[in-house]
Design an enzyme around this catalytic site. Structure first.
Site, short mmCIF file in Angstrom:
data_model
loop_
_atom_site.label_atom_id
_atom_site.label_comp_id
_atom_site.label_asym_id
_atom_site.label_seq_id
_atom_site.Cartn_x
_atom_site.Cartn_y
_atom_site.Cartn_z
N GLY A 10 0.81 -1.22 0.00
CA GLY A 10 0.00 0.00 0.00
C GLY A 10 0.85 1.27 0.00
N ASP A 31 0.24 -9.09 2.06
CA ASP A 31 -0.82 -8.16 1.64
C ASP A 31 -1.82 -8.96 0.83
N SER A 127 -3.74 6.61 14.05
CA SER A 127 -4.05 7.85 13.34
C SER A 127 -4.37 8.97 14.33
N THR A 129 -6.69 10.67 14.11
CA THR A 129 -8.15 10.66 14.22
C THR A 129 -8.60 10.25 15.63
N TYR A 152 -14.17 3.80 11.07
CA TYR A 152 -12.73 3.66 10.80
C TYR A 152 -11.92 4.16 11.99
N LYS A 156 -9.26 2.20 14.99
CA LYS A 156 -7.91 2.58 15.43
C LYS A 156 -7.85 2.68 16.95
N TYR A 180 -0.32 8.72 12.97
CA TYR A 180 0.06 9.56 11.83
C TYR A 180 -0.88 10.74 11.73
N PHE A 181 -0.31 11.87 11.32
CA PHE A 181 -1.16 13.01 10.99
C PHE A 181 -1.56 12.85 9.51
N LEU A 203 -7.65 15.22 0.55
CA LEU A 203 -7.35 16.46 -0.15
C LEU A 203 -6.29 16.32 -1.24
N GLY A 297 -18.28 15.90 10.23
CA GLY A 297 -17.24 15.16 10.96
C GLY A 297 -15.88 15.82 10.93
N ASP A 298 -15.69 16.87 10.10
CA ASP A 298 -14.39 17.55 10.04
C ASP A 298 -14.18 18.44 11.25
P1 NAD Z 1 -3.35 1.50 1.81
O1 NAD Z 1 -4.76 1.12 1.59
O2 NAD Z 1 -2.61 2.10 0.67
O3 NAD Z 1 -2.51 0.26 2.36
C1 NAD Z 1 -3.09 -0.73 3.17
C2 NAD Z 1 -2.72 -2.07 2.57
O4 NAD Z 1 -3.33 -3.10 3.39
C3 NAD Z 1 -3.21 -2.27 1.14
O5 NAD Z 1 -2.14 -2.69 0.34
C4 NAD Z 1 -4.28 -3.36 1.25
O6 NAD Z 1 -4.32 -4.19 0.11
C5 NAD Z 1 -3.85 -4.09 2.51
N1 NAD Z 1 -4.91 -4.78 3.24
C6 NAD Z 1 -6.10 -4.27 3.64
N2 NAD Z 1 -6.81 -5.22 4.29
C7 NAD Z 1 -6.04 -6.34 4.31
C8 NAD Z 1 -6.23 -7.65 4.82
N3 NAD Z 1 -7.37 -8.02 5.41
N4 NAD Z 1 -5.24 -8.54 4.66
C9 NAD Z 1 -4.08 -8.20 4.04
N5 NAD Z 1 -3.86 -7.00 3.51
C10 NAD Z 1 -4.84 -6.06 3.65
O7 NAD Z 1 -3.32 2.49 3.07
P2 NAD Z 1 -2.15 3.41 3.62
O8 NAD Z 1 -2.51 4.82 3.36
O9 NAD Z 1 -0.84 2.91 3.17
O10 NAD Z 1 -2.35 3.17 5.19
C11 NAD Z 1 -1.62 2.17 5.88
C12 NAD Z 1 -2.11 2.11 7.30
O11 NAD Z 1 -1.95 3.40 7.91
C13 NAD Z 1 -3.59 1.77 7.43
O12 NAD Z 1 -3.77 0.95 8.56
C14 NAD Z 1 -4.24 3.12 7.65
O13 NAD Z 1 -5.45 3.01 8.35
C15 NAD Z 1 -3.17 3.84 8.46
N6 NAD Z 1 -3.27 5.29 8.33
C16 NAD Z 1 -3.29 5.86 7.10
C17 NAD Z 1 -3.40 7.23 6.97
C18 NAD Z 1 -3.47 7.88 5.61
O14 NAD Z 1 -3.87 9.02 5.53
N7 NAD Z 1 -3.04 7.23 4.55
C19 NAD Z 1 -3.49 8.03 8.14
C20 NAD Z 1 -3.45 7.42 9.38
C21 NAD Z 1 -3.33 6.03 9.47
C1 UD1 Z 2 -9.19 12.07 7.00
C2 UD1 Z 2 -10.03 11.28 7.96
C3 UD1 Z 2 -9.14 10.64 9.02
C4 UD1 Z 2 -8.04 9.82 8.35
C5 UD1 Z 2 -7.29 10.71 7.37
C6 UD1 Z 2 -6.26 9.95 6.60
C7 UD1 Z 2 -12.24 12.34 8.01
C8 UD1 Z 2 -13.21 13.14 8.80
N1 UD1 Z 2 -11.03 12.12 8.58
O1 UD1 Z 2 -8.54 13.13 7.70
O2 UD1 Z 2 -9.91 9.81 9.85
O3 UD1 Z 2 -7.15 9.30 9.32
O4 UD1 Z 2 -8.20 11.28 6.42
O5 UD1 Z 2 -6.85 9.01 5.76
O6 UD1 Z 2 -12.52 11.94 6.91
N2 UD1 Z 2 -10.79 18.77 2.06
C9 UD1 Z 2 -11.39 19.62 1.17
N3 UD1 Z 2 -11.81 19.10 -0.02
C10 UD1 Z 2 -11.64 17.79 -0.36
C11 UD1 Z 2 -11.01 16.93 0.58
C12 UD1 Z 2 -10.61 17.46 1.78
O7 UD1 Z 2 -11.58 20.81 1.42
O8 UD1 Z 2 -12.06 17.39 -1.46
C13 UD1 Z 2 -10.32 19.33 3.34
C14 UD1 Z 2 -10.99 18.70 4.55
O9 UD1 Z 2 -12.20 19.36 4.86
C15 UD1 Z 2 -9.89 18.89 5.62
C16 UD1 Z 2 -8.58 18.82 4.81
O10 UD1 Z 2 -8.94 19.06 3.45
O11 UD1 Z 2 -9.99 20.17 6.18
C17 UD1 Z 2 -7.92 17.45 4.90
O12 UD1 Z 2 -8.89 16.47 4.54
P1 UD1 Z 2 -8.47 14.94 4.30
O13 UD1 Z 2 -7.33 14.86 3.37
O14 UD1 Z 2 -9.71 14.19 3.93
O15 UD1 Z 2 -7.94 14.47 5.73
P2 UD1 Z 2 -8.65 14.58 7.16
O16 UD1 Z 2 -10.06 14.93 7.05
O17 UD1 Z 2 -7.79 15.44 8.01
#
Ligand code: NAD
Ligand code: UD1
Length: 343
Positions: A10, A31, A127, A129, A152, A156, A180-181, A203, A297-298
């Site tokens: 991922g 994966d 997260s 979150t 979701y 976490k 993570y932020f 975003l 929810g934002d």
């Molecule tokens: P992603 O979807 O790109 O990667 C997750 C990977 O897990 C994917 O490759 C998917 O195929 C695999 N996967 C999902 N369910 C599975 C299962 N049951 N068995 C095996 N593989 C499985 O997501 P990412 O952005 O790389 O995020 C990685 C982790 O970080 C996640 O747990 C996510 O919740 C967490 N996280 C992400 C963000 C973000 O903004 N990207 C923010 C905070 C936390």
């Molecule tokens: C979101 C999730 C959070 C998750 C994180 C990473 C929600 C409420 N929160 O965070 O749980 O851990 O993603 O996956 O969904 N925005 C726009 N236009 C868009 C998209 C976003 O204005 O089309 C704004 C949002 O209102 C926010 C900022 O951009 O203010 C960031 O949004 P986003 O990238 O979705 O992340 P979070 O909402 O912070």
């Protein structure tokens, strides 16, 4: 070090595997490819300059998990980085059981199999979150975690609790909960990056798809927040910095066992409109946007106190907002359809 990376194909996992391979760690990826592709793994090997041991396995498949540990019994895992999970907030509201089952049952399966094979070093992807609406800014690890606004987020928070209780009962375990932020950006090469399914919710991928012409216009969700320009403020962190945070965190396992929680953020908040402006400068194109109502929810603002990571992991983010925009743009330009059309 031999590291098992669940979800390693991922977005964050692939960048982390490149950094692990680059420092000559042995990397095994597990994966189910439900949200990723084999092409990402091929490119990880190309960028990291080494081979990955890949198992297409679902963490819900207990026997499949055991097989992976069994097959690696001669070179056992020193640590597991657990990225595998579903992460789409909107989908989690529509299909809560899918999220609770995949993320929570999957994690319990993984931890049980780790215990069975005596692997007790775990990094979990949490997260920001979990902080919900923060009581104060910047957000330190001491801030209370509070009611999440979607399933979701609850997965976490619940997994954090489960792992904390498990580590209390088994003090020989080493558990790191990394919060993570907002991860954005891509590898400098433009070869790996974020490849969301369908219309992006987040975003940065929305902006990159407007820039490339796949989407018409960005909706800025709200311009009446109590922030400097009225749009939402977030702590955007470059995915390579995040990956390096995991590499730094692995070193923690040489210290005393325990259950630790740590923010991974930059400590700087930028607004949605800051991001639009910086991205536009980075790609040399206007990003068409309109102001839309707030998204349910934002929250207004969210940024980290990154001090604990600096003190205890010796890690801090290096890349700035401009780097994040340039690198996201390079990835989008070189891969207008993501990995999709390249397999
Ligand atoms: P992603 O979807 O790109 O990667 C997750 C990977 O897990 C994917 O490759 C998917 O195929 C695999 N996967 C999902 N369910 C599975 C299962 N049951 N068995 C095996 N593989 C499985 O997501 P990412 O952005 O790389 O995020 C990685 C982790 O970080 C996640 O747990 C996510 O919740 C967490 N996280 C992400 C963000 C973000 O903004 N990207 C923010 C905070 C936390
Ligand atoms: C979101 C999730 C959070 C998750 C994180 C990473 C929600 C409420 N929160 O965070 O749980 O851990 O993603 O996956 O969904 N925005 C726009 N236009 C868009 C998209 C976003 O204005 O089309 C704004 C949002 O209102 C926010 C900022 O951009 O203010 C960031 O949004 P986003 O990238 O979705 O992340 P979070 O909402 O912070």
């Amino acid at each position: 070090m031999h590291v098992l990376v669940t979800g390693g194909a991922g977005y964050i996992g692939s960048h982390t595997c490149v950094e692990l391979l680059s420092r000559s760690d042995r990397v095994t990826i597990l994966d189910n490819l439900s949200n990723s592709s084999l092409e990402a793994i091929r490119r990880v090997e190309e960028l990291g300059g080494g081979r990955v041991n890949f198992h297409k396995v679902d963490i819900l498949d207990r026997t499949g998990l055991e097989d992976v540990f069994e097959q690696n019994i001669d070179t056992p895992f020193d640590a597991v980085i657990h990225f595998a999970g579903k992460k789409a907030v909107g989908e989690s509201v529509e299909k809560p059981l899918l999220y609770y089952h995949n993320n929570i049952t999957g994690t319990i399966n993984l931890v049980e199999v780790m215990e069975q094979y005596g692997v007790r070093n775990l990094i979990f992807s949490s997260s920001a979150t979990v902080y919900g609406e923060p009581a104060s800014l910047p957000i330190s690890e001491e801030c209370s975690t509070s009611a999440c606004t979607n399933p979701y987020g609850w997965t976490k928070l619940m997994i954090e609790q489960i792992l904390t209780d498990m580590q209390f009962a088994r003090p020989e375990w080493n558990v790191l909960l990394l919060r993570y932020f907002n991860p954005v950006g891509a590898h400098k090469s433009g070869r790996i990056g974020e490849d969301p399914n369908g219309i992006p919710n987040n975003l940065m991928p929305y902006i990159t798809q407007v820039a490339i012409g796949r989407l018409k216009q960005l909706s800025v969700f709200g311009d009446d927040y109590d922030t400097p320009d009225g749009s939402g403020v977030r702590d955007f962190i470059h995915v390579v910095d995040l990956a390096l945070g995991h590499v730094a965190a692995l070193k923690k396992f040489t210290d005393n066992p325990g259950c630790y929680v740590c923010n991974l953020g930059t400590g700087k908040g930028y607004s949605v409109l800051d991001m639009v402006k910086t991205f536009s400068e980075a790609c040399g194109r206007e990003i068409s946007y309109k102001i839309a109502p707030r998204r349910a929810g934002d929250i207004a603002s969210c940024y980290a106190d990154p001090g604990k990571a600096a003190r205890e992991l010796g890690w801090q983010a290096q890349y700035n907002l401009r780097d994040m925009c340039e690198d996201s743009w390079r990835w989008q330009q070189q891969n207008p359809e993501g990995y999709g059309k390249q397999d």
